[in-house]
Design a protein around this motif. Structure first.
Motif, PDB file in Angstrom:
ATOM      1  N   ALA A   1      62.617  58.450  43.426  1.00  0.00           N
ATOM      2  CA  ALA A   1      62.046  58.176  42.106  1.00  0.00           C
ATOM      3  C   ALA A   1      62.405  56.775  41.622  1.00  0.00           C
ATOM      4  CB  ALA A   1      62.524  59.220  41.102  1.00  0.00           C
ATOM      5  N   ALA A   2      63.577  56.264  42.033  1.00  0.00           N
ATOM      6  CA  ALA A   2      63.984  54.919  41.621  1.00  0.00           C
ATOM      7  C   ALA A   2      63.093  53.844  42.237  1.00  0.00           C
ATOM      8  CB  ALA A   2      65.442  54.676  42.012  1.00  0.00           C
ATOM      9  N   PHE A   3      62.397  54.179  43.315  1.00  0.00           N
ATOM     10  CA  PHE A   3      61.502  53.209  43.956  1.00  0.00           C
ATOM     11  C   PHE A   3      60.404  52.770  43.005  1.00  0.00           C
ATOM     12  CE2 PHE A   3      57.361  52.685  46.057  1.00  0.00           C
ATOM     13  CZ  PHE A   3      57.607  51.585  46.858  1.00  0.00           C
ATOM     14  N   TRP A   4      59.836  53.726  42.227  1.00  0.00           N
ATOM     15  CA  TRP A   4      58.725  53.395  41.336  1.00  0.00           C
ATOM     16  C   TRP A   4      59.145  52.337  40.324  1.00  0.00           C
ATOM     17  CZ3 TRP A   4      54.712  55.063  43.628  1.00  0.00           C
ATOM     18  CH2 TRP A   4      54.706  56.300  44.279  1.00  0.00           C
ATOM     19  N   LEU A   5      60.356  52.471  39.781  1.00  0.00           N
ATOM     20  CA  LEU A   5      60.846  51.500  38.803  1.00  0.00           C
ATOM     21  C   LEU A   5      61.065  50.137  39.445  1.00  0.00           C
ATOM     22  CD1 LEU A   5      62.158  50.640  36.078  1.00  0.00           C
ATOM     23  CD2 LEU A   5      64.308  51.548  36.991  1.00  0.00           C
ATOM     24  N   THR A   6      61.829  50.102  40.532  1.00  0.00           N
ATOM     25  CA  THR A   6      62.223  48.826  41.122  1.00  0.00           C
ATOM     26  C   THR A   6      61.046  48.096  41.765  1.00  0.00           C
ATOM     27  OG1 THR A   6      62.895  49.992  43.150  1.00  0.00           O
ATOM     28  CG2 THR A   6      64.595  49.599  41.491  1.00  0.00           C
ATOM     29  N   PHE A   7      60.182  48.835  42.447  1.00  0.00           N
ATOM     30  CA  PHE A   7      59.033  48.189  43.086  1.00  0.00           C
ATOM     31  C   PHE A   7      58.058  47.662  42.048  1.00  0.00           C
ATOM     32  CE2 PHE A   7      54.976  48.159  45.490  1.00  0.00           C
ATOM     33  CZ  PHE A   7      55.362  47.345  46.545  1.00  0.00           C
ATOM     34  N   SER A   8      57.889  48.395  40.936  1.00  0.00           N
ATOM     35  CA  SER A   8      57.003  47.947  39.869  1.00  0.00           C
ATOM     36  C   SER A   8      57.514  46.656  39.238  1.00  0.00           C
ATOM     37  CB  SER A   8      56.871  49.045  38.808  1.00  0.00           C
ATOM     38  OG  SER A   8      56.076  48.611  37.723  1.00  0.00           O
ATOM     39  N   VAL A   9      58.830  46.572  39.009  1.00  0.00           N
ATOM     40  CA  VAL A   9      59.405  45.348  38.439  1.00  0.00           C
ATOM     41  C   VAL A   9      59.221  44.183  39.406  1.00  0.00           C
ATOM     42  CG1 VAL A   9      61.535  44.222  37.682  1.00  0.00           C
ATOM     43  CG2 VAL A   9      61.063  46.565  36.996  1.00  0.00           C
ATOM     44  N   TYR A  10      59.412  44.448  40.700  1.00  0.00           N
ATOM     45  CA  TYR A  10      59.222  43.388  41.694  1.00  0.00           C
ATOM     46  C   TYR A  10      57.770  42.899  41.711  1.00  0.00           C
ATOM     47  CZ  TYR A  10      58.396  41.236  46.245  1.00  0.00           C
ATOM     48  OH  TYR A  10      57.997  40.379  47.242  1.00  0.00           O
TER      49      TYR A  10
END
Length: 454
Positions: free
Chosen positions: A274-283
C-alpha cells in the motif's frame, strides 16, 4: 459472481477515487488540510476497524441479508457525500461509507467460499482478487475522468454519486439471484467482543493514519500504547465467552487452526505494498512533474500485470504447488527492486517492464493468499475469516504507509529535485520489497486446503 464482485469492487474504489478529487473538494469548500485528511482517514479507519465485526454479522444473520443491508447503507452514505453541503457533512458521509463498506465487503468473499463448489472456487477467488486490485487502480483513472467530464456540472460530487446507479442495479439483482448462507449454529452477536476489538483496532489504526500527518502528537502515542491492553482485554473476554459455551466474535480455537496465524501474518506483511501508491505517486508528480491523470497512466503496466496474473495462477500452482503464493510475492519484490534500480540509475523510461512484474506478482499472490487463509476454516466461519484477512491487509497497509511513508519523507527532507525524490522512492521501494519477501517466507508451504483443527 458479478453481484458479489460489485460488493468487493466498491469499497477499494471509493478509497482511491477520492484522492483524485481532493483538490477540487478543497477549492469548493475552502477546507483546511486537516479536513482533507479526515475525508480520507474517516473512511479508511472505520472500514478497517469494523471488518471483523462485519464478517461475523454475515455468519450469524445471513450473508445475503447483511450484504444487501451494507449495499443499501453504502448507497445512502454515498448520496450524503455527493450532496454534502459542508466539509463536516462530507466527513460524516465518509465515516458512514466506511462503516457500510465494512458490512458489505466481507460478505462477498465469504459467500464465494460458501456458495461455489471446490472445482470452481479457485477461479472464483482469482476473480475476487482481480477485482480487488483493479478497483484500486481504476480509482485513479475514473476519478480524473469524472471530474474532467463534469457530467451535469457535478464536478467532484460525481465520484460519489456514480455509486448510486451501480447499486440500484446490483441490490435488486442480489435479492433475486444470491442464495442465502449462514452459520448452521448461529447465535447472538458477541457485543462485548465486537466493542473491544473495534476499540483496539481504532487505537491502533487511527494514530497510524493520522499520526504521521500531524507529526506524531502525544494523543497518537497514547492511543498506540493503549492498543495492547485493549487487545489483551478482548482476548480474555473471548476466552471467557468460549468457556461459557457461547459464541465469541473471534473464537480462540479458530486461531489455533494450523497455518492460520502464519497466513494472516503473511497478509499483514504483504500489504506493505500500500505504501507504493503514496511513494510512486509523489515520485511521478513531484519528481517527474506529471499530472495526477498522467501518474495514473504510468501505472498501466502494473494494471495489465495484475489482470493477467490471476489467469496464470493455475500454471504457477502446477509448477510451484504450495509455494505459489511465495512465488508471486517474490516476483512482485523483484519488480520493486527493478523499479528502485531504474529510478536510481536515471532510466524511468524503462519502468514499464518492472511495473508489469510488480502487477503480475501481486495478481498471482493475492488470490493464492486469500484462498490459503479463507479455506483453512469451516464454511460456517467464512465471514469471520473474510473479515480477518481483509482487516490484516488494511492494518498492514496503514502501518506500512505510516512507517515506509515516514521513511520516504525523512530521506527526502526538504529537497524537491527529481534526483532526491527518486532516491527516496528507491529506498522506500526496497523496504516494501523486503516486506514482501517476509510475507513470501511466511506463506511458503501453506496449502490452499483447510486442515483439521488441532
Amino acid at each position: 459472481m458479478v453481484i458479489l464482485l460489485t460488493g468487493a469492487f466498491l469499497p477499494p474504489l471509493d478509497f482511491f477515487i477520492v484522492n483524485v478529487a481532493l483538490p477540487s473538494i478543497r477549492e469548493d469548500f475552502q477546507a483546511t488540510a486537516s479536513t482533507m485528511q479526515l475525508i480520507i482517514s474517516g473512511y479508511a479507519t472505520t472500514y478497517a476497524v469494523m471488518l471483523i465485526t462485519g464478517g461475523r454479522l454475515g455468519d450469524l444473520y445471513g450473508r445475503r441479508n447483511v450484504f444487501l443491508a451494507g449495499m443499501v447503507a453504502f448507497a445512502a452514505a454515498s448520496a450524503l457525500c455527493g450532496f454534502a453541503w459542508s466539509p463536516a457533512a462530507l466527513v460524516v458521509g465518509r465515516v458512514l461509507q466506511g462503516f457500510a463498506a465494512a458490512i458489505m465487503a466481507p460478505q462477498a468473499l465469504a459467500s464465494i467460499n460458501a456458495i461455489f463448489p471446490d472445482h470452481e472456487k479457485s477461479r472464483a477467488l482469482s476473480f475476487y482478487a482481480l477485482t480487488f486490485g483493479v478497483a484500486s487502480m481504476a480509482g485513479l483513472f475514473l476519478g480524473g475522468a469524472l471530474i474532467a467530464l463534469n457530467i451535469l456540472d457535478l464536478g467532484w460530487r460525481a465520484v460519489f454519486l456514480i455509486n448510486l446507479p451501480v447499486i440500484a442495479i446490483a441490490a435488486p439483482s442480489a435479492m433475486m439471484v444470491l442464495r442465502e448462507t449462514r452459520s448452521e449454529h448461529a447465535s447472538k452477536l458477541d457485543v462485548g467482543g465486537a466493542v473491544l476489538i473495534a476499540l483496539a483496532l481504532f487505537a491502533l489504526i487511527s494514530p497510524l493514519i493520522e499520526g504521521r500527518e500531524q507529526g506524531w502528537p502525544i494523543w497518537s502515542l497514547l492511543m498506540l500504547a493503549g492498543c495492547l491492553p485493549l487487545l489483551f482485554l478482548f482476548w480474555h473476554h473471548e476466552q471467557k465467552v468460549e468457556a461459557a459455551g457461547r459464541d465469541p466474535i473471534l473464537a480462540p480455537r479458530l486461531v489455533r487452526t494450523p497455518g492460520l496465524k502464519r497466513g494472516l501474518l503473511a497478509a499483514f506483511f504483504f500489504y506493505a505494498f500500500a505504501a507504493f501508491w503514496l511513494t510512486f505517486s509523489v515520485y511521478q508528480q513531484g519528481g517527474l512533474g506529471r499530472t495526477p491523470f498522467e501518474a495514473g497512466l504510468a501505472i498501466l503496466p502494473a494494471a495489465v500485470g495484475f489482470v493477467l496474473g490471476p489467469f496464470a495462477s493455475g500454471y504457477i500452482f502446477h509448477v510451484f504447488g504450495r509455494y505459489s503464493t511465495a512465488a508471486g510475492m517474490s516476483l512482485e519484490a523483484a519488480g520493486l527492486f527493478g523499479t528502485a534500480a531504474l529510478v536510481s540509475f536515471g532510466a524511468p523510461e524503462f519502468l514499464y517492464v518492472a511495473l508489469f512484474f510488480v502487477g503480475a506478482g501481486q495478481g498471482i499472490a493475492l488470490p493464492n493468499l486469500v484462498r490459503t487463509v479463507v479455506q483453512r476454516v469451516d464454511t460456517a466461519q467464512s465471514g469471520l475469516a473474510s473479515g480477518l484477512v481483509n482487516s490484516m491487509l488494511q492494518i498492514g497497509g496503514a502501518l506500512a504507509t505510516a512507517l515506509i511513508g515516514g521513511l520516504f519523507f525523512s530521506v527526502l527532507g526538504s529537497s524537491t529535485d527529481v534526483i532526491s525524490i527518486g532516491h527516496a522512492y528507491s529506498i522506500a521501494a526496497v523496504a516494501i520489497a523486503f516486506c514482501l519477501l517476509i510475507a513470501g517466507w511466511l506463506s511458503a508451504g501453506l496449502g490452499a486446503k483447510k486442515e483439521a483443527l488441532r
